[in-house]
Each structure stands twice: as C-alpha cells, then as structure tokens.
Design a protein around this motif. Sequence first.
Motif, mmCIF file in Angstrom:
data_model
loop_
_atom_site.group_PDB
_atom_site.id
_atom_site.type_symbol
_atom_site.label_atom_id
_atom_site.label_comp_id
_atom_site.label_asym_id
_atom_site.label_seq_id
_atom_site.Cartn_x
_atom_site.Cartn_y
_atom_site.Cartn_z
ATOM 1 N N UNK A 117 -6.182 -5.189 -14.602
ATOM 2 C CA UNK A 117 -7.091 -5.564 -13.517
ATOM 3 C C UNK A 117 -6.418 -6.529 -12.551
ATOM 4 N N UNK A 118 -5.703 -7.517 -13.107
ATOM 5 C CA UNK A 118 -5.056 -8.526 -12.262
ATOM 6 C C UNK A 118 -3.962 -7.915 -11.399
ATOM 7 N N UNK A 119 -3.080 -7.122 -11.987
ATOM 8 C CA UNK A 119 -1.988 -6.531 -11.216
ATOM 9 C C UNK A 119 -2.520 -5.560 -10.164
ATOM 10 N N UNK A 120 -3.551 -4.782 -10.518
ATOM 11 C CA UNK A 120 -4.144 -3.888 -9.524
ATOM 12 C C UNK A 120 -4.786 -4.652 -8.388
ATOM 13 N N UNK A 121 -5.458 -5.762 -8.708
ATOM 14 C CA UNK A 121 -6.084 -6.583 -7.670
ATOM 15 C C UNK A 121 -5.041 -7.187 -6.736
ATOM 16 N N UNK A 122 -3.877 -7.557 -7.290
ATOM 17 C CA UNK A 122 -2.798 -8.068 -6.443
ATOM 18 C C UNK A 122 -2.336 -6.998 -5.460
ATOM 19 N N UNK A 123 -2.226 -5.751 -5.926
ATOM 20 C CA UNK A 123 -1.890 -4.664 -5.019
ATOM 21 C C UNK A 123 -2.931 -4.496 -3.924
ATOM 22 N N UNK A 124 -4.222 -4.618 -4.292
ATOM 23 C CA UNK A 124 -5.277 -4.553 -3.293
ATOM 24 C C UNK A 124 -5.204 -5.694 -2.300
ATOM 25 N N UNK A 125 -4.871 -6.894 -2.789
ATOM 26 C CA UNK A 125 -4.742 -8.051 -1.907
ATOM 27 C C UNK A 125 -3.628 -7.847 -0.892
ATOM 28 N N UNK A 126 -2.504 -7.278 -1.319
ATOM 29 C CA UNK A 126 -1.402 -6.991 -0.393
ATOM 30 C C UNK A 126 -1.849 -5.993 0.689
ATOM 31 N N UNK A 127 -2.591 -4.979 0.258
ATOM 32 C CA UNK A 127 -3.073 -3.982 1.217
ATOM 33 C C UNK A 127 -4.047 -4.612 2.201
ATOM 34 N N UNK A 156 -3.221 -6.177 10.833
ATOM 35 C CA UNK A 156 -3.528 -4.988 11.617
ATOM 36 C C UNK A 156 -2.557 -3.845 11.462
ATOM 37 N N UNK A 157 -1.888 -3.761 10.312
ATOM 38 C CA UNK A 157 -0.969 -2.647 10.050
ATOM 39 C C UNK A 157 -1.783 -1.366 9.888
ATOM 40 N N UNK A 158 -1.241 -0.263 10.343
ATOM 41 C CA UNK A 158 -1.902 1.021 10.143
ATOM 42 C C UNK A 158 -2.184 1.232 8.656
ATOM 43 N N UNK A 159 -3.393 1.667 8.337
ATOM 44 C CA UNK A 159 -3.829 1.748 6.938
ATOM 45 C C UNK A 159 -2.997 2.730 6.130
ATOM 46 N N UNK A 160 -2.650 3.849 6.727
ATOM 47 C CA UNK A 160 -1.855 4.841 6.001
ATOM 48 C C UNK A 160 -0.446 4.313 5.748
ATOM 49 N N UNK A 161 0.138 3.685 6.747
ATOM 50 C CA UNK A 161 1.479 3.134 6.582
ATOM 51 C C UNK A 161 1.489 2.069 5.481
ATOM 52 N N UNK A 162 0.494 1.202 5.491
ATOM 53 C CA UNK A 162 0.412 0.165 4.468
ATOM 54 C C UNK A 162 0.231 0.774 3.079
ATOM 55 N N UNK A 163 -0.620 1.807 2.968
ATOM 56 C CA UNK A 163 -0.844 2.439 1.676
ATOM 57 C C UNK A 163 0.404 3.102 1.130
ATOM 58 N N UNK A 164 1.134 3.800 1.990
ATOM 59 C CA UNK A 164 2.384 4.423 1.557
ATOM 60 C C UNK A 164 3.376 3.357 1.116
ATOM 61 N N UNK A 165 3.431 2.249 1.860
ATOM 62 C CA UNK A 165 4.332 1.154 1.487
ATOM 63 C C UNK A 165 3.960 0.565 0.131
ATOM 64 N N UNK A 166 2.671 0.443 -0.135
ATOM 65 C CA UNK A 166 2.224 -0.066 -1.441
ATOM 66 C C UNK A 166 2.677 0.861 -2.556
ATOM 67 N N UNK A 167 2.565 2.166 -2.341
ATOM 68 C CA UNK A 167 2.998 3.130 -3.360
ATOM 69 C C UNK A 167 4.483 3.003 -3.662
#
Length: 428
Positions: free
Chosen positions: A118-128, A136-147
């Motif tokens: 839960x904690x590590x996933x929440x950190x990923x969400x916080x970065x997004x 204001x980064x494009x949502x798709x670009x940010x999501x791909x970067x997170x992956x």
Amino acid sequence: MSTVLTASGPDARTGNPLLNLFTGGGRTRRLMWLLIGIVVVLAAVRVISGENELTSSSTIAAALLLAVPIGLAALGGLFAERAGVVNIGLEGMMILGTWGAGWAGYQWGWGAALAGGLLFGAVGGLLHALATVTFGVDHVVSGVAINILAAGIARFLSEILYTDNPRGGGVTQSPALVGAKPPALSLPGLSSGPDLLGDLEGLHWFLISDVAGVLRGVSHEVGVLTLFAILLIPATYLLLWRTAFGLRLRSCGENPAAADSLGVPVYRMKYIAVVISGALAGMGGVFLVFIAGIYRENQTNGRGFIGLAALIFGNWRPGGLAAGAGLFGYSDGLQLRSRSAVVALLLLVAILLVAVAVWQFVKRRLVQSVLAVAVAVAALAGFLTIDVLPPGIVSFTPHLTTLLVLSLASQRLRMPQADGLVYRRGEH
C-alpha cells in the motif's frame, strides 16, 4: 455551475437502496438477467464441448483470485479518473506494490507485506499527482514515465538489497515471504461440513452442476483479504455516489472550474484521489505476491493495463469494472486450468456474437450486424476445427479478451468530462 454539485442526471438513483447498489434498480434487474443468461449459456457450452473445467469450482476459485488484482487496479483508476486525472501508471504502481510487499513480507510476514505494498503504491500515486496536478505534465506522459520508472526502481532496489542476501533472493526476486498466508474462510451452509456442492458438481448435470460449481468456487476457502477486496466495490460506490466527499471528488472530474467556484479544494481532492489510486493499485500487487509467496520481476504481467481496460469497459463505475475484472480473471484462470477448455470459449463467443448480431439487426444497424455474424462464423469454425491451441496463444487469452470486449463496448462509454485535462485556477 450549480448542476455540478447536485445529485441529478444519470448518476441520480431512486427506489430501494439495495437494488440501486451498483447501477440502479432497472439496470440491476437487467444485469441479474444477463448473469443468469451467461450461466445458462456456459452450461450449454460445457455440455456440448464436454469441457467440465468451464464451470468447475477450481476454475471459478482461480478466476476470483486472479480477478482481485485486476479489480483493485481498476478501482484505483476509478478514483483518479473520477477526479479528472488519467492514470496510465497503474501498471507501475502495481510493480511498486509487488516490490514493497516482497520486501516487507520476507522480513515481517503478510501484514507487513500488505502495508508495504500500500505504501509503495501510494508513493507512485503521489509522484503522478505531483507531476500532473502541480506541474501540469500531460497525464499520459506522466503515467508512461511512472511505468518505466517503477520497473527501474524495483530492479535497482533488488540489486542492492537481495543480491547475496542470506535469506535468498536475487536481482529478479525477493526472499520468500515468512509466516502463514492470510486466513481463508468458507461460507457456512454451502462449503463447510458435508460437501454437498462438490457432490452436485461431480454429477455434471446441466445447469444444476454448473451453478453448484460456481457457488462452491466463490464460497470455499476464500481468503479474508479477497473478501475485503470484494467489499471494496460496494464501499467505493457508497463513498463516491452517496457522500459529500464523493460528490466533490466527482465534480473535480466533470467541471473543476465550477467546483472551484463553489469552494471545493480541487487540487487537494485530486491529490487525495490519485494517492488512493496508487495505494489500491499497490494492493493489487500485494495479492500477486501472496499468490506466488514471493516477489518476482515482471510479476504484474500487464495486469495494470488490463485493470485500466476493465475500468473503461465498466464505463467508469464500480459495478461495471467489477464485471470486467471478473471476465478477465475468468479467462486468465481458465487458460491456467485447461488449454482445451479455452477452445470451447470460441463456441461461447460465437453464441454471444449471434445474440449481438440479432440485437444490432433489431436496432437497424446492418453493418454491425453483418460484422458480428461474420466473426461468429469464424469463431464457430475455429471451435469445430481446432483441438488444442498453441501455448503462446492460450497464455495470451486474457489480453485477447480485453481487445474483444473493448471493441464491443466502445460505442456506449462516457468518461468524466474533464478527465485528462490540466486544470489551472483562473484559466477556465
């Protein structure tokens, strides 16, 4: 602007709250008849093909277990996108969740594994959220970067912490989890005591044995955390559609400027939603670790993307995404149980497409009706001529199911109006 915060329109429901739990009284009634029809068709396909694994309790239990991670990822996407943030990074957040669960679980047991995921996933969400909401980064670009970032971080941390670890592990996996797995329960009167459902299932009677297999699969030795994940579906509906918090969150995804003018803290609500989204996706990764008893690299195997597909298939509603997750979990569980049973799905597809063709013909959509008939004929020909599919195609069954379902459901979807738009106060 006031219409944004009023419980009217397509989301308003009246009548019995129990019937309205997912999609409203009329829709719920139609959904129940649809489920009954699917079970009847499955029973008929089982009898015709002789593939008893189609409705066996072991297949249903596997489907339930495999549907939970997909459903949790889809729930995470629901929170983010209802707040107006597209979350392509669900896969990366699940990867972080699997690594966090493996790291904490091999040291302190399953409770710590759950907290770590839960904690590590929440950190990923916080970065997004930081990238999309604040910068204001494009949502798709940010999501791909997170992956991409999540996979690299997991490999980097594994090289540091698991190489030459005295408890085992390596650059691609953690040491095995310690202690017992989460407890499992059986529903009293159905699967405890004399195995009446198991006996009925073994008789292979039409429909009766199929219903018994389904009931036994969803009620026998079901993990406590699996039950908790299932209960999150109605809990999410009640939170998002029956509370002031949920109304404010959804208003941020429909018209954030109007919500802001009415005093809704748009930025804060988006942050909360995306962090919850990451935590739920991370929890889906925890279930994958529990299934294997260990963290392994690439353990998610694209389930975050399938969860996103389940969310879209479910029209951004809890009941719909649960149905999508169940469908994908069933196709995944079936291909693990029997390669030949997957061929029988071609007959099921042919029957369903014939029904779709008739419906399209009644609606006077001749082109769609003809296309459905053509694909149905091809599926029937495949069922009659193919004995066993190659292993590569069988393992790809959930992904093929994803493409097929999305192609059929794509014409009746309604995403939140401001989903994916970068919001800046005063610019709208």
